[in-house]
Design an enzyme around this catalytic site. Structure first.
Site, mmCIF file in Angstrom:
data_model
loop_
_atom_site.group_PDB
_atom_site.id
_atom_site.type_symbol
_atom_site.label_atom_id
_atom_site.label_comp_id
_atom_site.label_asym_id
_atom_site.label_seq_id
_atom_site.Cartn_x
_atom_site.Cartn_y
_atom_site.Cartn_z
ATOM 1 N N THR A 58 29.807 40.343 37.501
ATOM 2 C CA THR A 58 29.717 40.833 39.004
ATOM 3 C C THR A 58 29.627 42.122 38.933
ATOM 4 O O THR A 58 29.940 42.101 40.535
ATOM 5 C CB THR A 58 31.728 40.388 38.425
ATOM 6 O OG1 THR A 58 31.679 39.073 38.257
ATOM 7 C CG2 THR A 58 31.467 40.589 40.159
ATOM 8 N N PHE A 78 41.675 44.157 38.602
ATOM 9 C CA PHE A 78 42.293 42.813 38.591
ATOM 10 C C PHE A 78 43.761 43.376 39.433
ATOM 11 O O PHE A 78 43.886 44.136 39.172
ATOM 12 C CB PHE A 78 42.249 42.029 37.186
ATOM 13 C CG PHE A 78 41.516 41.391 36.957
ATOM 14 C CD1 PHE A 78 41.320 39.847 36.687
ATOM 15 C CD2 PHE A 78 40.396 42.077 35.850
ATOM 16 C CE1 PHE A 78 40.468 39.685 35.830
ATOM 17 C CE2 PHE A 78 39.475 41.706 35.572
ATOM 18 C CZ PHE A 78 39.539 39.794 35.516
ATOM 19 N N ALA A 101 21.892 37.314 23.410
ATOM 20 C CA ALA A 101 22.477 38.529 23.469
ATOM 21 C C ALA A 101 22.616 38.134 21.859
ATOM 22 O O ALA A 101 22.597 39.445 20.919
ATOM 23 C CB ALA A 101 23.017 39.084 24.293
ATOM 24 N N LYS A 160 30.776 41.552 34.363
ATOM 25 C CA LYS A 160 29.669 42.512 33.540
ATOM 26 C C LYS A 160 28.743 42.001 34.815
ATOM 27 O O LYS A 160 28.304 43.251 35.919
ATOM 28 C CB LYS A 160 28.704 42.381 32.015
ATOM 29 C CG LYS A 160 27.654 43.089 32.029
ATOM 30 C CD LYS A 160 26.987 43.415 30.791
ATOM 31 C CE LYS A 160 27.557 41.972 29.369
ATOM 32 N NZ LYS A 160 26.924 40.843 29.641
ATOM 33 N N TRP A 207 34.958 42.624 43.115
ATOM 34 C CA TRP A 207 35.292 41.523 43.598
ATOM 35 C C TRP A 207 36.051 40.677 44.316
ATOM 36 O O TRP A 207 35.767 39.751 45.121
ATOM 37 C CB TRP A 207 36.421 41.156 41.928
ATOM 38 C CG TRP A 207 36.181 39.156 41.814
ATOM 39 C CD1 TRP A 207 35.950 38.762 41.229
ATOM 40 C CD2 TRP A 207 37.443 39.077 42.422
ATOM 41 N NE1 TRP A 207 36.651 37.541 41.183
ATOM 42 C CE2 TRP A 207 37.589 37.752 41.671
ATOM 43 C CE3 TRP A 207 38.895 39.641 42.897
ATOM 44 C CZ2 TRP A 207 38.603 36.996 42.719
ATOM 45 C CZ3 TRP A 207 40.048 38.928 43.123
ATOM 46 C CH2 TRP A 207 39.406 36.567 42.661
ATOM 47 N N ARG A 243 19.503 37.756 34.080
ATOM 48 C CA ARG A 243 19.189 37.229 33.705
ATOM 49 C C ARG A 243 19.400 35.164 34.162
ATOM 50 O O ARG A 243 20.193 35.776 34.968
ATOM 51 C CB ARG A 243 19.696 36.637 31.940
ATOM 52 C CG ARG A 243 19.112 37.759 30.893
ATOM 53 C CD ARG A 243 19.742 38.141 29.786
ATOM 54 N NE ARG A 243 21.538 37.792 29.964
ATOM 55 C CZ ARG A 243 22.659 37.339 29.462
ATOM 56 N NH1 ARG A 243 21.758 37.033 28.024
ATOM 57 N NH2 ARG A 243 23.148 38.067 29.521
ATOM 58 N N LYS A 300 30.674 28.428 28.944
ATOM 59 C CA LYS A 300 31.265 29.639 29.066
ATOM 60 C C LYS A 300 31.427 29.852 30.767
ATOM 61 O O LYS A 300 31.774 29.766 31.863
ATOM 62 C CB LYS A 300 30.061 30.454 29.318
ATOM 63 C CG LYS A 300 29.574 31.421 29.697
ATOM 64 C CD LYS A 300 29.105 32.578 28.489
ATOM 65 C CE LYS A 300 28.576 33.612 29.117
ATOM 66 N NZ LYS A 300 27.051 33.340 30.827
ATOM 67 N N PHE A 350 26.717 40.644 27.053
ATOM 68 C CA PHE A 350 27.638 40.834 25.902
ATOM 69 C C PHE A 350 28.494 42.244 25.800
ATOM 70 O O PHE A 350 27.446 43.069 26.775
ATOM 71 C CB PHE A 350 27.028 39.950 24.050
ATOM 72 C CG PHE A 350 26.737 38.604 24.221
ATOM 73 C CD1 PHE A 350 28.766 37.948 24.806
ATOM 74 C CD2 PHE A 350 26.301 37.494 23.696
ATOM 75 C CE1 PHE A 350 28.032 36.361 25.414
ATOM 76 C CE2 PHE A 350 26.113 36.244 23.557
ATOM 77 C CZ PHE A 350 27.220 35.626 24.355
#
Length: 558
Positions: A75, A383, A275, A73, A411, A96, A107, A303
């Protein structure tokens, strides 16, 4: 071909001086308070000076429910910001700040990935500009003043069995969830039971992220309920006379932090409520400031959309008078396969059937977001293992939901890979088709608001709440808090309160364990299922592999 790690890419970044980044948004050097060469706070004087400007377009980036496969998210948020700048739009990113707890837990860091990152990565994931330390200190000051007030005669007649104000620390530490304080005899005060939350769950964090300015911040801090008397009447922070000193500690922390993406585009990184246990959005002051000086602002909500986006719409937008022009819902082929029952070890193999099976989760999020009246674009975060057939399956499915999916390769390629997504998002945002409205009215009873979220967003059959919870909600309504929005504290892994229920479950119930009034922040927290406001570390925490290498560089944080 071999791909570089996030940290290798970040270390190779050609960073510009932060003053140069500020100039892209018309922020002059005198209005920046530099923290080194590559980060700065934006002065309150500058923020005040742009309030008359017209607002730019607001883009919200959210996601499906997180899976161990990763969704990307942040990214995508960064990649979309860079993509908008690439196609000639004046865009800024708002994300954030990272909490130390998850960084050293499971994480890892949170600054994007690949060629769509915000830098300086190490600073952002550690002490940054000290905002979280300031919040921890302000919260701790109130804790100390509260117990000190009780020690010196308890003028407010606080019932020490009903002290609501916990302590906080910015670390995952399960041993601190429940503690006894003031032990050791007369000199140390009156013994009572207490506990710790993680700093990002502090009401002070929520207030910092919702306050419009320092005056608003001080008023909200004063409105916090810290305890109750024997007659159940509330004792406020202002009764302890702590809000003035707390505001002093938070003076600099209130100013948004400016950094840059790998492509030297402006990014605001400010505030960081979780979140799943708080409202999961960066600060209002960063978002509203960015909207006054950029044509497009790309922000994210934590999230999955059932948590972050719901709270962004029902709490942040409602409180700040914001209205998103377009929502980007991030999904990956890998996550679709996991939702379709494929084990993590087998995600590399093509499996179109599993993709189709797993799309139910995506479809529900699309429908939920549309219920707010906002247009939705699905970003397929690419990906290298994704096959054309799998991507086509997601696109075809999204088309059946009345939306569209766009493959984004930010990415791997940075803004070149997100230009298609940026072009479509800009078209939608500029078309003015958004008819945003929260899904419940202010004057709906608190229990009605909880049921609306549970049924409309989680698609639950009912809400289970015992008499004690229902009576507490009624009492708050009688005390004048009935118009507050709801902040659900729930697992991020499922629409339900059971983290193992993937996909789009139905026929489930939402059990409420407790409710908490955040009178200063301006919402009621509803704790569902087994959710914890103080996380623990996993069996093998990330901290075990974090160290300095021989060159003095940080390894293992990302």
């Amino acid at each position: 071909m071999g791909y570089k790690s996030d940290i290798e890419i970040a270390r190779e970044a050609d960073k510009k001086q932060i003053q140069e980044i500020g100039m892209k948004l018309g922020i002059e050097s005198k209005d920046l308070l530099p923290y080194g060469h590559d980060k700065a706070k934006v002065s309150q004087e500058f923020i005040n000076s742009v309030q008359g400007n017209k607002n730019g377009k607001l883009i919200l980036v959210t996601a499906i429910n997180p899976t161990p496969a990763g969704e990307g998210k942040t990214t995508t948020t960064v990649g979309l910001g860079d993509g908008l700048n690439r196609i000639g739009k004046k865009a800024a990113v708002c994300i954030r700040e990272a909490s130390l707890g998850p960084n050293f837990g499971m994480k890892g860091g949170a600054a994007g990935g690949g060629y769509a990152q915000v830098v300086p990565m190490e600073d952002m994931n550690l002490h940054f500009t000290g905002d979280f330390h300031a919040i921890t200190s302000a919260h701790s000051l109130l804790s100390a003043m509260l117990d000190n007030h009780i020690y010196w005669g308890n003028e407010c007649d606080i019932d020490i069995r009903r002290v609501q104000w916990k302590r906080v620390v910015d670390m995952n530490d399960r041993a601190l969830r429940q503690v006894n304080v003031s032990l050791g005899g007369v000199a140390n005060g009156f013994p009572r039971e207490g506990g710790f939350d993680i700093t990002v769950a502090s009401e002070v964090m929520a207030i910092l992220c919702l306050a419009n300015n320092l005056k608003d911040l001080e008023k909200r801090l004063g409105d916090m309920i810290v305890a109750y008397r024997r007659d159940r009447s509330p004792v406020f922070c202002r009764d302890i006379k702590a809000e003035g000193a707390m505001t002093v500690l938070l003076k600099d922390a209130m100013q948004p932090n400016l950094v840059q993406t790998l492509e030297n585009n402006p990014a605001f990184v400010h505030g960081g409520p979780f979140a799943n246990i708080a409202h999961g959005c960066n600060s209002v002051i960063a978002t509203t400031t960015a909207l006054k000086i950029a044509d497009f602002v790309v922000t994210e909500a934590g999230f999955g959309a059932d948590l972050g986006a719901e709270k962004f719409m029902n709490i942040k937008c409602r409180k700040a008078g914001l209205s998103p022009d377009c929502v980007v819902l991030v999904a990956t082929v890998r996550a679709m396969k996991m939702n379709g029952g494929v084990a993590k070890a087998d995600l590399g193999a093509e499996n179109v059937d599993a993709v189709n099976e797993g799309c139910a989760n995506l479809g529900r999020h699309i429908g939920n977001l549309k219920s707010f009246g906002v247009p939705v674009v699905v970003a397929i975060n690419h990906f290298v293992t994704d096959t054309d057939a799998e991507v086509r399956a997601v696109k075809d499915y999204v088309a059946t939901q009345g939306s569209e999916a766009i493959l984004s390769r930010h990415w791997e390629l940075g803004s070149e890979g997100s230009a298609d997504l940026a072009t479509r998002v800009a078209e939608i945002a500029e078309s003015g088709v958004s008819k945003f409205a929260p899904i419940y009215e202010d004057d709906m009873p608190l229990m009605g608001k909880i049921e609306t979220i549970a049924k409309k967003i989680y698609h639950a059959d009912d809400v289970i709440a015992d008499t004690k919870v229902r009576d507490q909600l009624k009492l708050w309504e009688e005390q004048g808090y009935g118009n507050l929005p709801i902040c659900m504290a729930k697992t991020q892994y499922s629409f339900s309160t059971d983290p193992s229920l993937r996909g789009a479950p139905t026929g489930h119930s939402v059990p409420i364990r407790e409710v908490r009034l955040s009178a200063g922040a301006g919402f009621v927290v509803v704790v569902c299922g087994e959710i914890m406001t103080m996380p623990g570390l996993p069996r093998v925490p990330s901290a075990e592999s974090i160290h300095l290498n021989d060159d003095g560089q940080i390894e293992g944080l990302f």
